[in-house]
Write an enzyme that holds these catalytic residues in place. Structure first.
Site, mmCIF file in Angstrom:
data_model
loop_
_atom_site.group_PDB
_atom_site.id
_atom_site.type_symbol
_atom_site.label_atom_id
_atom_site.label_comp_id
_atom_site.label_asym_id
_atom_site.label_seq_id
_atom_site.Cartn_x
_atom_site.Cartn_y
_atom_site.Cartn_z
ATOM 1 N N SER A 1 0.845 -1.194 0.000
ATOM 2 C CA SER A 1 0.000 0.000 0.000
ATOM 3 C C SER A 1 0.878 1.242 0.000
ATOM 4 C CB SER A 1 -0.880 -0.001 1.254
ATOM 5 O OG SER A 1 -1.436 1.286 1.425
ATOM 6 N N HIS B 1 -1.313 -1.154 -4.116
ATOM 7 C CA HIS B 1 -2.615 -0.868 -3.511
ATOM 8 C C HIS B 1 -2.699 0.630 -3.234
ATOM 9 C CE1 HIS B 1 -6.099 -1.994 -0.930
ATOM 10 N NE2 HIS B 1 -5.670 -1.048 -0.109
ATOM 11 N N ASP C 1 -4.910 3.689 -1.702
ATOM 12 C CA ASP C 1 -6.003 3.998 -0.782
ATOM 13 C C ASP C 1 -6.538 5.398 -1.040
ATOM 14 O OD1 ASP C 1 -6.125 1.641 0.967
ATOM 15 O OD2 ASP C 1 -4.066 2.184 1.485
ATOM 16 N N MET D 1 -9.157 8.121 0.077
ATOM 17 C CA MET D 1 -9.974 8.457 1.256
ATOM 18 C C MET D 1 -10.527 9.869 1.107
ATOM 19 S SD MET D 1 -7.589 7.037 4.325
ATOM 20 C CE MET D 1 -6.662 5.502 4.194
ATOM 21 N N HIS E 1 -8.436 1.019 -3.741
ATOM 22 C CA HIS E 1 -9.322 0.798 -2.587
ATOM 23 C C HIS E 1 -9.990 2.128 -2.262
ATOM 24 C CE1 HIS E 1 -9.586 -0.263 2.020
ATOM 25 N NE2 HIS E 1 -10.774 -0.195 1.447
ATOM 26 N N MET F 1 -12.165 4.356 -0.122
ATOM 27 C CA MET F 1 -12.807 4.560 1.184
ATOM 28 C C MET F 1 -13.523 5.897 1.104
ATOM 29 S SD MET F 1 -9.667 3.043 3.362
ATOM 30 C CE MET F 1 -8.671 3.165 1.879
ATOM 31 N N MET G 1 -11.680 -6.160 5.535
ATOM 32 C CA MET G 1 -10.792 -5.239 6.260
ATOM 33 C C MET G 1 -10.387 -5.868 7.589
ATOM 34 S SD MET G 1 -10.083 -2.667 4.405
ATOM 35 C CE MET G 1 -9.171 -1.756 5.661
ATOM 36 N N ASP H 1 -6.573 -6.515 4.382
ATOM 37 C CA ASP H 1 -5.922 -5.204 4.378
ATOM 38 C C ASP H 1 -5.952 -4.628 5.787
ATOM 39 O OD1 ASP H 1 -5.012 -2.650 3.816
ATOM 40 O OD2 ASP H 1 -6.777 -2.045 2.659
HETATM 41 C C1 DX5 Z 1 -6.132 1.412 5.808
HETATM 42 C C2 DX5 Z 1 -5.742 1.133 4.382
HETATM 43 C C3 DX5 Z 1 -4.632 0.171 4.246
HETATM 44 C C4 DX5 Z 1 -3.341 0.614 4.890
HETATM 45 C C5 DX5 Z 1 -2.714 -0.614 5.477
HETATM 46 O O1 DX5 Z 1 -7.378 1.991 5.850
HETATM 47 O O2 DX5 Z 1 -6.844 0.612 3.664
HETATM 48 O O3 DX5 Z 1 -4.413 -0.174 2.884
HETATM 49 O O4 DX5 Z 1 -2.422 1.215 4.021
HETATM 50 O O5 DX5 Z 1 -1.582 -0.247 6.187
HETATM 51 P P1 DX5 Z 1 -0.843 -1.264 7.163
HETATM 52 O O6 DX5 Z 1 -0.398 -2.415 6.339
HETATM 53 O O7 DX5 Z 1 0.284 -0.445 7.696
HETATM 54 O O8 DX5 Z 1 -1.840 -1.663 8.211
HETATM 55 ZN ZN ZN Z 2 -6.486 -0.252 1.674
#
Ligand code: DX5
Ligand code: ZN
Length: 219
Positions: A9, A32, A34, A36, A65, A67, A136, A174
């Protein structure tokens, strides 16, 4: 156990040097990303313009991903831009079946994510519409959190349902994935592993990927 993928990620990467950070994970199966919106989760990262540049320069496939609220409205553009998979949250989609179909017709793998407290059972009839189910393993929003053991039974139930269906739906996990927790997630039936801090927190991200791969394969 059938595992396949380590998807680092970039949430844990250096956001001002994304191109060189992508060059440090050439042995990954996908990166990956993210997205947000500071509404669905209490954090704000990046959106479509940055994702388009990541798609242009990434040496590996791009796994999005989302969010974000109102996924129905925003998700299809990420598929159209060329992401290999686009995952929306079940809690943020008004019409998840229609959205999954739209993602596929825009050329991406369709993914759906569940927060730790969202049960998988109401969504099992949707498996034929999905290429990826993301369980998750932390509350979404931040990297570096601890793996929630309470999600293991759900991973197991989801993996059993996929096996029973004869479909090829990836079970992605994840959050809090380390060389230790990846073993339990793989044993429970997860096949795709997202890791942020475990990869980018290491001085040698590709060595970290190799160790995670080995740990998952040995499960
Ligand atoms: C959290 C993200 C993850 C995050 C995971 O909401 O969706 O993808 O980057 O990070 P680690 O592996 O550090 O928990
Ligand atoms: Zn993620």
């Amino acid at each position: 156990m059938m595992t396949c993928c380590i998807n680092p990620s970039i949430l844990s990467a250096d956001f001002v040097n994304l191109e060189s950070e992508l060059g440090r994970i050439r042995t990954a199966d996908a990166v990956h990303v993210d997205v947000m919106d500071n509404s669905f989760v209490p954090n704000l990262t990046l959106g479509l313009p940055v994702v388009k540049r990541i798609l242009a320069v990434s040496p590996v496939a791009v796994d999005i991903h989302l969010m974000i609220d109102d996924a129905d409205r925003w998700a299809p553009a990420y598929a159209e831009a060329g992401a290999s998979s686009v995952t929306f949250h079940a809690e943020a989609a008004a019409a998840p079946v229609r959205l999954a179909r739209e993602l596929r017709s825009n050329g991406a793998k369709a993914g759906m994510a569940l927060r730790p407290a969202t049960p998988v059972e109401p969504y099992l009839d949707m498996l034929p519409e999905l290429d990826l189910l993301l369980i998750m393993t932390v509350e979404p929003g931040f990297g570096g959190q601890s793996f929630l053991e309470m999600t293991l039974p759900k991973i197991r139930r989801a993996a059993d349902a996929v096996r029973g269906s004869g479909l090829s739906v990836a079970i992605q996990v994840d959050g809090g994935i380390t060389e230790e927790t990846i073993v339990r997630a793989a044993e429970a039936g997860a096949t795709v592993f997202v890791a942020g801090s475990a990869v980018y927190g290491d001085a040698d991200p590709e060595a970290a990927i190799a160790r995670l791969r080995k740990a998952a394969a040995g499960a």
